[in-house]
Design an enzyme around this catalytic site. Structure first.
Site, PDB file in Angstrom:
ATOM      1  N   ARG A 114      40.215  73.142  35.340  1.00  0.00           N
ATOM      2  CA  ARG A 114      41.200  72.102  35.646  1.00  0.00           C
ATOM      3  C   ARG A 114      40.586  71.051  36.561  1.00  0.00           C
ATOM      4  O   ARG A 114      40.817  69.849  36.394  1.00  0.00           O
ATOM      5  CB  ARG A 114      42.441  72.706  36.305  1.00  0.00           C
ATOM      6  CG  ARG A 114      43.435  71.644  36.749  1.00  0.00           C
ATOM      7  CD  ARG A 114      44.696  72.222  37.348  1.00  0.00           C
ATOM      8  NE  ARG A 114      45.580  71.160  37.826  1.00  0.00           N
ATOM      9  CZ  ARG A 114      46.817  71.348  38.263  1.00  0.00           C
ATOM     10  NH1 ARG A 114      47.338  72.562  38.284  1.00  0.00           N
ATOM     11  NH2 ARG A 114      47.553  70.335  38.673  1.00  0.00           N
ATOM     12  N   ASN A 154      50.337  74.786  29.402  1.00  0.00           N
ATOM     13  CA  ASN A 154      49.980  73.383  29.226  1.00  0.00           C
ATOM     14  C   ASN A 154      48.656  73.239  28.462  1.00  0.00           C
ATOM     15  O   ASN A 154      47.871  74.188  28.395  1.00  0.00           O
ATOM     16  CB  ASN A 154      49.861  72.708  30.596  1.00  0.00           C
ATOM     17  CG  ASN A 154      51.188  72.191  31.081  1.00  0.00           C
ATOM     18  OD1 ASN A 154      51.994  71.697  30.293  1.00  0.00           O
ATOM     19  ND2 ASN A 154      51.427  72.299  32.378  1.00  0.00           N
ATOM     20  N   CYS A 185      59.049  72.908  28.318  1.00  0.00           N
ATOM     21  CA  CYS A 185      58.474  72.307  29.523  1.00  0.00           C
ATOM     22  C   CYS A 185      59.557  72.189  30.579  1.00  0.00           C
ATOM     23  O   CYS A 185      60.709  71.869  30.268  1.00  0.00           O
ATOM     24  CB  CYS A 185      57.899  70.932  29.183  1.00  0.00           C
ATOM     25  SG  CYS A 185      57.242  70.033  30.615  1.00  0.00           S
ATOM     26  N   ASP A 186      59.187  72.419  31.833  1.00  0.00           N
ATOM     27  CA  ASP A 186      60.178  72.375  32.908  1.00  0.00           C
ATOM     28  C   ASP A 186      60.288  71.015  33.585  1.00  0.00           C
ATOM     29  O   ASP A 186      61.152  70.813  34.423  1.00  0.00           O
ATOM     30  CB  ASP A 186      59.859  73.442  33.963  1.00  0.00           C
ATOM     31  CG  ASP A 186      58.556  73.161  34.695  1.00  0.00           C
ATOM     32  OD1 ASP A 186      57.589  72.750  34.031  1.00  0.00           O
ATOM     33  OD2 ASP A 186      58.502  73.352  35.913  1.00  0.00           O
ATOM     34  N   HIS A 188      56.165  65.370  28.163  1.00  0.00           N
ATOM     35  CA  HIS A 188      55.670  64.544  29.272  1.00  0.00           C
ATOM     36  C   HIS A 188      55.676  63.061  28.896  1.00  0.00           C
ATOM     37  O   HIS A 188      54.925  62.269  29.462  1.00  0.00           O
ATOM     38  CB  HIS A 188      54.251  64.965  29.707  1.00  0.00           C
ATOM     39  CG  HIS A 188      54.234  66.238  30.479  1.00  0.00           C
ATOM     40  ND1 HIS A 188      53.070  66.784  30.993  1.00  0.00           N
ATOM     41  CD2 HIS A 188      55.217  67.081  30.844  1.00  0.00           C
ATOM     42  CE1 HIS A 188      53.358  67.910  31.622  1.00  0.00           C
ATOM     43  NE2 HIS A 188      54.654  68.106  31.545  1.00  0.00           N
ATOM     44  N   TYR A 239      55.988  61.491  34.038  1.00  0.00           N
ATOM     45  CA  TYR A 239      54.593  61.447  33.578  1.00  0.00           C
ATOM     46  C   TYR A 239      54.229  60.127  32.912  1.00  0.00           C
ATOM     47  O   TYR A 239      53.050  59.840  32.723  1.00  0.00           O
ATOM     48  CB  TYR A 239      54.314  62.607  32.625  1.00  0.00           C
ATOM     49  CG  TYR A 239      53.988  63.900  33.330  1.00  0.00           C
ATOM     50  CD1 TYR A 239      52.676  64.335  33.471  1.00  0.00           C
ATOM     51  CD2 TYR A 239      54.993  64.695  33.860  1.00  0.00           C
ATOM     52  CE1 TYR A 239      52.373  65.516  34.122  1.00  0.00           C
ATOM     53  CE2 TYR A 239      54.711  65.877  34.516  1.00  0.00           C
ATOM     54  CZ  TYR A 239      53.394  66.291  34.645  1.00  0.00           C
ATOM     55  OH  TYR A 239      53.107  67.456  35.303  1.00  0.00           O
ATOM     56  N   ARG A 294      44.433  67.051  42.321  1.00  0.00           N
ATOM     57  CA  ARG A 294      45.596  67.946  42.341  1.00  0.00           C
ATOM     58  C   ARG A 294      45.173  69.419  42.373  1.00  0.00           C
ATOM     59  O   ARG A 294      45.818  70.230  43.026  1.00  0.00           O
ATOM     60  CB  ARG A 294      46.454  67.649  41.106  1.00  0.00           C
ATOM     61  CG  ARG A 294      47.630  68.590  40.890  1.00  0.00           C
ATOM     62  CD  ARG A 294      48.678  68.481  41.964  1.00  0.00           C
ATOM     63  NE  ARG A 294      49.730  69.465  41.739  1.00  0.00           N
ATOM     64  CZ  ARG A 294      50.548  69.917  42.668  1.00  0.00           C
ATOM     65  NH1 ARG A 294      50.457  69.463  43.899  1.00  0.00           N
ATOM     66  NH2 ARG A 294      51.468  70.801  42.381  1.00  0.00           N
TER      67      ARG A 294
END
Length: 447
Positions: free
Chosen positions: A99, A153, A175-176, A206, A270, A290
């Site tokens: 990531r 994701n 998706c939350d 998103h 997003y 992040r």
């Protein structure tokens, strides 16, 4: 409450048991036993050491709060997927090390570095596809009647791949993020939570817009929400946002600028990455992204609390709490188990839900959830602005899946180049070539 005549209890597997989100899901499950009773809870992860940190604390939590529930954690797929009714999938292929590269490689080239959007999202998508397909195949082999709720994701690319490669599988991609935003909307207008809202929404994961929001009495809440969002974005502040990380504060506030592009709708947060990529890059630290924030904050807190529970031998004073991420998942399980036809979002093949968008596009729209899964609702036509955005981004997602299936360098370069976040094909190629080296252990060899 559960119907008194229905004495079923369910077996749930959390695939990705070592996730920092797992404790929140466990607490939501335990708090909701009156509406979704459990007989068994399992964890599955291919990283047994990481999972054990969460599992040891969970074992104490369950023993104290619901000792009748059988609990186990395993790295054996057969043991994990046998005798389950629902699989909650939340895997991260490549973990935080990859990531971090998804975020930092694009930023080196002056492009947004983010785990679900742009080059980073595409890179992560190619890693996630085989991981999620593997989980689907395990489920179908060992518990063919089970349902999988996948929120691994990047959900858009994963959904495109699963619907194409496993079209008949009982997997629901969710998706939350819209859920979190709708809880914020409820707080803004003085309602309890998202379940007090009736909404219309369409787009991609998103990448969507609310076109209508009312309360359950039919009162139009859009004017009040628009006035608030135009000034504050989705930032609520006060106790509501106590503990919200700095990067998320910026994201929620930036929704005010995204909203101005189309004041007839309310946007997903997003969209800032697509509409203001230069601003995002300018406000990003290529050396501290992040991922670094998560490792310093959320991961440290979660694993620290798990260790404290194990060291003390009790979870009675834990500060773990359910969150939007987990309540939504349990609501979906309940709707499927008891055929409630609750209205919730899912990422599904369009098939006319947005009438002027490619019917094969994988879109995010409201559905009614029952024992046969999601039943999509019609959202009508996308406006010209949204239609153009959706068509472009959906093409990026389709090309990414094409590239994985065909092992095609050209298709992946096309995906990178077409993405609105990337300024030109030359920069796209530079990022792609660096990404190929970084993902050599995860991607197929491209030709």
């Amino acid at each position: 409450m559960v119907n008194a005549k229905d004495d079923r209890k369910f077996s749930v597997l959390i695939a990705g048991g070592g996730s920092t989100y797992t404790p929140g899901i466990v607490l939501t499950l335990l708090n909701g036993l009156d509406k979704f009773p459990l007989r068994k809870l399992k964890f599955y992860d291919n990283d047994g050491e990481r999972q054990k940190k969460i599992a040891d604390a969970t074992a104490i939590l369950i023993k104290e709060r619901a000792p009748e529930i059988e609990f186990e954690a395993t790295t054996d797929p057969k043991e994990a997927f046998t005798d389950v009714d629902f699989v909650m999938a939340q895997i991260r292929v490549g973990k935080y090390a990859m990531r971090s590269l998804d975020e930092k490689i694009p930023l080196k080239h002056g492009v947004v570095g983010q785990e679900t959007t742009g080059p980073g999202g595409i890179a992560y998508g190619l890693r996630s596809i085989p991981g999620v397909i593997e989980l689907v195949d395990y489920m179908e082999k060992y518990s063919p009647n089970a349902w999988m709720l996948n929120y691994s994701n990047p959900a858009a690319i994963v959904a495109e791949a699963t619907h194409r490669l496993r079209p008949n599988s009982k997997i629901i991609n969710i998706c939350d993020m819209p859920i979190d935003i709708m809880d914020r909307m409820a707080a803004i207008v003085g309602l309890k939570d998202r379940n007090d809202l009736v909404f219309r929404y369409y787009g991609l994961n998103h990448f969507g817009w609310w076109t209508e929001i009312t309360d359950k009495q039919g009162n139009d809440l859009m004017p009040q929400l628009k006035e608030y969002v135009s000034k504050n974005g989705y930032w609520v502040g006060g106790d509501y946002d106590k503990g919200t990380e700095a990067s998320w504060e910026s994201t929620f506030k930036k929704a005010a600028d995204v909203y101005k592009l189309d004041p007839t709708t309310l946007p997903n947060t997003y969209l800032k990455y697509y509409m203001y990529p230069s601003w995002v890059v300018k406000h990003s630290d290529p050396n501290y992204t992040r991922t670094d924030e998560v490792e310093a904050h959320r991961q440290k807190l979660v694993f620290g609390e798990c260790k404290r529970i194990v060291d003390n031998g009790t979870a009675k004073d834990t500060d773990f709490k359910p969150d939007e991420h987990s309540t939504y998942i349990v609501d979906l399980c309940t709707a499927i188990a008891y055929n409630t036809h609750q209205r919730m979002l899912a990422i599904i093949p369009n098939e006319g839900a947005i009438s002027n968008i490619d019917p094969t596009a994988t879109v995010e729209v409201p559905c009614l959830f029952g024992s046969n899964g999601p039943e999509r609702l019609s959202m009508g036509k996308a406006a010209t602005y949204q239609k153009g955005m959706i068509t472009e981004q959906n093409s990026v997602e389709k090309l990414a899946v094409d590239a994985w299936v065909e092992h095609s360098y050209t298709k992946l370069w096309q995906a990178f180049s077409l993405c609105k976040i990337v300024p030109d094909a030359g920069i796209a190629k530079d990022i792609l070539d660096e990404m190929i080296v970084a993902n050599k252990d995860f991607w197929p060899e491209l030709k």
